[in-house]
Design a protein around this motif. Structure first.
Motif: not given
Length: 109
Positions: A18-19, A38-39, A32-33, A52-57
């Protein structure tokens, strides 16, 4: 403006898988851990592109992500529980900051 993402989880048998799927789909950073905290942190940053934690914002603080999880009938309870619990934690964090829910989860078989 709300965004919508569809996840095919039919081949996802473990929380580790899943991760990996979520990291790939959302473009989480290399550090990402691959764990629950982390999720929650990455998803909590969907409204904050500067993190800057996700490409999708999302484009605005009141935008939401509609997350359609498909193929859940073949997932383990741990996978389903992790997914639902993470969405709940992210949305609770948003509410603590007087914001609406970040993620609307749609569960499909």
């Amino acid at each position: 403006m709300n965004k919508r993402i569809s996840l095919d989880l039919s081949s996802t048998k473990t929380v580790e898988q899943l991760h990996a799927v979520l990291k790939n789909v959302f473009g989480f950073p290399d550090f990402y851990g691959n764990n629950f905290p982390a999720l929650v942190d990455c998803w909590s940053s969907l409204r904050y592109p500067d993190d800057d934690m996700s490409a999708l914002v999302l484009d605005a603080l009141d935008d939401r992500l509609e997350l359609c999880a498909n193929g859940l009938a073949s997932c383990s309870e741990d996978v389903i529980r992790t997914l639902i619990s993470a969405v709940e934690a992210v949305n609770n964090r948003a509410r603590l900051n007087s914001l609406e829910a970040v993620i609307l989860l749609v569960l499909n078989e």
